[in-house]
Write a protein that holds these residues in place. Structure first.
Motif, short mmCIF file in Angstrom:
data_model
loop_
_atom_site.label_atom_id
_atom_site.label_comp_id
_atom_site.label_asym_id
_atom_site.label_seq_id
_atom_site.Cartn_x
_atom_site.Cartn_y
_atom_site.Cartn_z
N LEU A 1 20.63 -0.33 2.31
CA LEU A 1 19.30 -0.45 2.92
C LEU A 1 18.27 -0.88 1.87
CD1 LEU A 1 19.26 2.63 5.33
CD2 LEU A 1 19.67 0.23 5.88
N LYS A 2 18.45 -0.44 0.64
CA LYS A 2 17.57 -0.90 -0.44
C LYS A 2 17.70 -2.41 -0.63
CE LYS A 2 16.71 -0.51 -5.41
NZ LYS A 2 17.07 0.18 -6.69
N LEU B 1 8.34 -5.30 -0.75
CA LEU B 1 8.56 -4.15 -1.62
C LEU B 1 9.23 -4.59 -2.92
CD1 LEU B 1 9.84 -1.53 0.98
CD2 LEU B 1 7.72 -1.35 -0.34
N SER B 2 8.81 -3.94 -4.00
CA SER B 2 9.41 -4.23 -5.31
C SER B 2 10.40 -3.14 -5.68
CB SER B 2 8.31 -4.31 -6.38
OG SER B 2 7.64 -3.06 -6.49
N GLU B 3 11.20 -3.42 -6.67
CA GLU B 3 12.24 -2.48 -7.11
C GLU B 3 11.66 -1.12 -7.48
OE1 GLU B 3 16.26 -1.62 -8.23
OE2 GLU B 3 15.64 -3.68 -7.86
N ASN B 4 10.51 -1.11 -8.16
CA ASN B 4 9.96 0.17 -8.62
C ASN B 4 9.27 0.97 -7.52
OD1 ASN B 4 7.61 -1.24 -8.30
ND2 ASN B 4 7.02 -1.24 -10.47
N GLN B 5 9.09 0.39 -6.34
CA GLN B 5 8.54 1.15 -5.21
C GLN B 5 9.62 1.93 -4.46
OE1 GLN B 5 6.32 -2.47 -3.58
NE2 GLN B 5 5.13 -0.79 -2.69
N ILE B 6 10.86 1.49 -4.58
CA ILE B 6 11.94 2.02 -3.76
C ILE B 6 12.72 3.09 -4.51
CG2 ILE B 6 14.00 1.44 -2.42
CD1 ILE B 6 12.97 -1.47 -2.35
N LYS B 7 12.96 4.21 -3.83
CA LYS B 7 13.80 5.27 -4.38
C LYS B 7 14.87 5.62 -3.35
CE LYS B 7 13.86 10.07 -6.00
NZ LYS B 7 14.80 9.76 -7.11
N ILE B 8 16.12 5.67 -3.80
CA ILE B 8 17.21 6.08 -2.90
C ILE B 8 17.27 7.60 -2.85
CG2 ILE B 8 19.69 6.04 -2.51
CD1 ILE B 8 19.79 3.31 -3.84
N ARG C 1 0.82 -1.22 0.00
CA ARG C 1 0.00 0.00 0.00
C ARG C 1 0.85 1.27 0.00
NH1 ARG C 1 -5.80 0.53 -0.56
NH2 ARG C 1 -6.55 -1.61 -0.44
N VAL C 2 2.17 1.12 0.13
CA VAL C 2 3.07 2.27 0.06
C VAL C 2 3.42 2.51 -1.41
CG1 VAL C 2 5.35 3.14 0.68
CG2 VAL C 2 4.01 1.84 2.35
N ASN C 3 3.19 3.73 -1.87
CA ASN C 3 3.48 4.05 -3.26
C ASN C 3 4.97 4.22 -3.52
OD1 ASN C 3 0.66 5.40 -2.52
ND2 ASN C 3 0.59 4.79 -4.67
N THR C 4 5.62 4.96 -2.61
CA THR C 4 7.06 5.19 -2.76
C THR C 4 7.74 5.03 -1.41
OG1 THR C 4 6.62 6.82 -4.52
CG2 THR C 4 8.84 6.81 -3.53
N TRP C 5 8.78 4.23 -1.40
CA TRP C 5 9.55 4.01 -0.18
C TRP C 5 10.90 4.70 -0.35
CZ3 TRP C 5 8.01 0.67 3.99
CH2 TRP C 5 8.96 0.53 5.01
N LEU C 6 11.15 5.74 0.43
CA LEU C 6 12.41 6.46 0.36
C LEU C 6 13.42 5.83 1.31
CD1 LEU C 6 11.10 10.15 0.43
CD2 LEU C 6 11.59 8.72 -1.56
N THR C 7 14.51 5.35 0.77
CA THR C 7 15.57 4.78 1.59
C THR C 7 16.85 5.55 1.32
OG1 THR C 7 16.61 2.70 2.29
CG2 THR C 7 16.31 3.02 -0.07
#
Length: 366
Positions: free
Chosen positions: A143-144, A153-160, A132-138
Motif C-alpha cells: 500500500l505504501k 505523498l513523499s517517502e518521509n510522510q508515510i509510516k508503515i 497537509r497530512v503530517n503522517t500517513w499511516l499505511t
C-alpha cells in the motif's frame, strides 16, 4: 497528551470497527482522547457505552465544499486545546485538511489508511489534500508503494503501521477443534472449509462453492460454512449462492450463518479458511484465522499477498479460479501441503498485537 479522532460515519463495518478498537485501546493509555462522531451513529453509541468522550460532528454538504464543517471542526479543536488529529475515515480527509487553515494552532494531521489507493490522484486539489497530512499511516508495504506511485505523498510522510487486533481472543482460545466443530453441528471427522464476511460478488464466495463441487467426491465429509450478511441493498447474491449450491448438489453440505459477533470458536472449527475476495486491502479475518491456528488459502491480490507473507502463511490462488482453489484444499486435506499453522500463529501474535500498535502510535505522537 491530547488527541482527536475524526469519524462521522453512520455505517458499522470493518472500517468503523477498527476505529472503535483504536479508540478503546488509546483510551486505556495515557492519551486524553476526544472522538468527533455523528450523533446517534453506531460508533457514537458504542464509544459512549465505554465512557469515551464524543463531540457531535455530522459532516453534511458536498464533498468539496466543506468550509463550514472545517471551520466548526477547527473551532472545537482549539476550544479543547487539541493539536493532534487522527483522520479515522476517508470521507473526513478533505475536511480535516481544510481545518488546518482555520485553526489557531498548528495541527498535526495523521491519516489512518484502511483502503487501497490504486487510482492516480495528482493536481492542485490533491496536492493540498496530501501535503497537509503530517503522517500517513499505511498498514502494508504494498500500500505504501501504491501511495508513492499514485499521490503527492513523499517517502518521509508515510509510516508503515499494521492494523492490529486483540490477538489473545484467537491465539489463546483453548477450545479444541472437535469442541468447536460440535458447537456448529459438525462431527470431529468433518472437513470444513469456509469464510467469514459480507455476502457479495466481490467477496467471491461462489468460487468456494464451485471448488466444493469439484471436491465433493474426493473429500467424503466435506462441509462448507459461510458466515455473513448480504451487502446492504445487495442484488440477491445470497440467493445466487443458494441456487448454485442446489444446482451443484452440495446444498446439504453447506451451512449459511448470519453475521457473527463472536468468531474465535468459528475460526477454530474451520479446517481451512478461505479469503476469497477479489482484492481485499487488509482482511482482518485473515489475521484472525491465522491466529486461530487455522490453515488459510487466499486470493493472490490486494493486501492478502502481504498478510500471507507471499505464500509463507498460506496458499494463494487467482480470484475466481475454482480449480486451483480446489487443488490447494485437496492438498491440505491429504496433508501434502503442511502450513505449520501453529508456528505461524505465534509469528502473527507477535507482529499484530494491539499492544504493539498502541506502543508505536504513542511513540509517533511523542
Amino acid at each position: 497528551m491530547k488527541l482527536a479522532i475524526i469519524c462521522s460515519s453512520g455505517a458499522w463495518g470493518g472500517l468503523e470497527i477498527n476505529i472503535f478498537n483504536v479508540c478503546k485501546w488509546l483510551s486505556q493509555s495515557n492519551i486524553e482522547l476526544v472522538v468527533f462522531t455523528k450523533t446517534g451513529s453506531k460508533i457514537d453509541l458504542e464509544l459512549k457505552a465505554i465512557g469515551i468522550h464524543t463531540i457531535e460532528f455530522d459532516q453534511k454538504g458536498k464533498k468539496h465544499l466543506q468550509f463550514a464543517n472545517a471551520k466548526y471542526l477547527a473551532q472545537r479543536l482549539d476550544k479543547h486545546h487539541i493539536k493532534n488529529v487522527l483522520i479515522g475515515h476517508y470521507e473526513q480527509h478533505y475536511t480535516c485538511v481544510l481545518a488546518t487553515l482555520f485553526s489557531k494552532n498548528r495541527l498535526n494531521i495523521i491519516y489512518m489508511q484502511q483502503m487501497q489507493h490504486n487510482i492516480k490522484k495528482f493536481g492542485p486539489y490533491y496536492y493540498l489534500l496530501y501535503k497537509r497530512v503530517n503522517t500517513w499511516l499505511t498498514p502494508l508495504e504494498s500500500l505504501k508503494e501504491q501511495l508513492l506511485k499514485n499521490t503527492h505523498l513523499s517517502e518521509n510522510q508515510i509510516k508503515i503501521l499494521p492494523l492490529c487486533l486483540e490477538t489473545d481472543r484467537f491465539y489463546k482460545n483453548t477450545i479444541s477443534k472437535a469442541e468447536a466443530k460440535a458447537q456448529f453441528g459438525y462431527s470431529e471427522n468433518d472437513f470444513i472449509i469456509g469464510t467469514i464476511g459480507r455476502l457479495d460478488k466481490e467477496k467471491g464466495q461462489e468460487t468456494i462453492l464451485k471448488a466444493a463441487e469439484i471436491l465433493k467426491n474426493q473429500i467424503p465429509q466435506l462441509k462448507i460454512l459461510l458466515a455473513g450478511e448480504e451487502t446492504a441493498g445487495g442484488t440477491g447474491y445470497k440467493n445466487l449462492l443458494l441456487a448454485l449450491a442446489n444446482k451443484t448438489d452440495i446444498n446439504d453440505n453447506m451451512q449459511l450463518l448470519p453475521f457473527q459477533k463472536d468468531t474465535p470458536n468459528l475460526f477454530k472449527a474451520l479446517d481451512v479458511f478461505i479469503m476469497s475476495s477479489k482484492s481485499e486491502p487488509y482482511g482482518m479475518v485473515t489475521l484472525e484465522a491465522l491466529l486461530s491456528g487455522t490453515n488459510v488459502i487466499g486470493t493472490n491480490s490486494g493486501g492478502t499477498i502481504d498478510l500471507l507473507n507471499k505464500g509463507k502463511y498460506g496458499q494463494l490462488y487467482a480470484f475466481g479460479d475454482a480449480n486451483t482453489l480446489a487443488s490447494h484444499i485437496l492438498n491440505l486435506y491429504n496433508l501434502k501441503e503442511t502450513v505449520n499453522a501453529q508456528d505461524h500463529a505465534l509469528e502473527i501474535n507477535q507482529k499484530y498485537s494491539h499492544l504493539v500498535w498502541v506502543e508505536e502510535f504513542c511513540r509517533l505522537l511523542n
